[in-house]
Design a protein around this motif. Sequence first.
Motif: not given
Length: 474
Positions: A130-146
């Motif tokens: 999974p590669d959100p365009s924000s992947q250089q800064i976003c966290s895995i915890g935030g990815n799970v939540a969203e």
Amino acid sequence: MLQRLAERFRARLESDSVIDDPVRLRTYECDGLTYHRASPGLVVLPGSAEDVAFVVRECVEAGVPYVARGSGTGLSGGALPRTDGVLIVTSRMRRILEIDPDNQRAVVEPGVINLDVSRAVRPYGYYYAPDPSSQQICSIGGNVAENSGGAHCLKYGFTAHHVLACEIVTPDGEITTLGDGPGYDLLGAFIGAEGTLGITTKITVRLTRIPETVETLLAAFPSVETAGAAVSAIIAEGIVPAAVEMMDALAIEAAEAAVACGYPAGAAAVLIVELDGPAPEVAAQFARVRALCERAGAFEQRVARDDADRALVWKGRKSAFAAVGRISPAYIVQDGVIPRTALPEVLAAIDRLSRESGVRVANVFHAGDGNLHPLVLFDDEEEGAGERAELVSGAILDLCVEHGGSITGEHGVGVDKARYLPRMFTEADLDTMQMVRCAFDPPNLCNPGKVFPTPRLCGEIPRVRKGSPDGELF
Ligand SMILES: Cc1cc2nc3c(=O)[nH]c(=O)nc-3n(C[C@H](O)[C@H](O)[C@H](O)COP(=O)(O)OP(=O)(O)OC[C@H]3O[C@@H](n4cnc5c(N)ncnc54)[C@H](O)[C@@H]3O)c2cc1C
């Protein structure tokens, strides 16, 4: 109460992990949705799951609301803090605890940055898909939540398809693990719950093999409609590209101004189509994709020669949201979903809306899975411009729902779209979702005020319906 909590936290946690200085608190007053702001009552930066559990228990005992925050890149206000509450920030929980290439999995703390997982496992021949365009800064915890997505989720699926287990701190402060097992799919309920069902403190992720070959095409079209038709043609052919991304003229203009990505001049829309997999299969499908783009009207096609060239093609796309700041003082990032086949029709309708309202809209989106990201531009110094932009945003979401789509694809509901939820769901649907929330968090202290339009407390269990005449049971 917050002062007392600060003292209790300082007595147990490292003293620099508790912030109550009003100036420093302002750092955390918003996420990527910057027009909603609130200075948190108190910020805590725990270092372990036990710390998180301790903080949550103290909050619950004091009846104080709390909100989890990863990197604060969310675009729907999910991590918007409460002035009367505690913000629990996971940025000190950044350890990659285990890499298990034999079983294709890794275990990470929630504050780990998305791209760092791929960097850590690359030597073993794997990456985290999974590669959100924000992947250089976003966290895995935030990815799970969203339940975050990204350009390559068309082929590989969303965060939910790559998370095998989550250790969580429940809303009453207990540490437990949700995973794959018999019984209700509580992990499924937790992923995408936008931090309302607890805080994840350890995540087991699935690793994906680095593909043998990657081919990337940049195709320029004379209109958004012809580019949309090319997307439908590719998918109708039975080809599942790793990614199909589209940008319209306004989005291209912004990206050029920001990162000089050198996209073809005069394009009303560009498509980035990426295929990956075994070399012979990719070669055959890539030739087909090029032919379909030509047939749909592409007037220029460029194939990335190597990884550096590929990175340049992607640079324009990945920088697009931020780049829009070059052509507009303020903008709203929308996140609607439509069936792919409706792309030409909905894009034409958005264009009409924009012309009639005088509000400029740039389109950059995951075309392959119909996930639109209209960027609604406005000048926040101009009286009433924000309201007009909001109206256009709402009308775009209505278009998505009318075409059988959704008000959010990957950015979540947060505070931003809570009011739009009733456009998609009946009151009974919303009540049922609210009951799930109440089951996890009876006192409604865990990220309250997010997702649902009219937050109810668990004391006010939503209307209980007992079998309607048509046999429906609630
Ligand atoms: C330039 C840009 C591009 C983006 N591109 C994409 C994209 O392509 N695809 C996409 O899906 N999103 C995208 N996003 C949105 C955003 O990056 C994602 O939603 C991301 O997952 C948020 O992660 P975060 O660490 O910043 O979370 P935050 O913003 O800090 O928090 C997001 C939500 O998660 C909750 N949360 C955070 N940590 C935890 C935890 N440990 N346990 C429970 N809940 C928690 C918060 O309470 C909040 O509700 C983009 C954002 C930006 C700014």
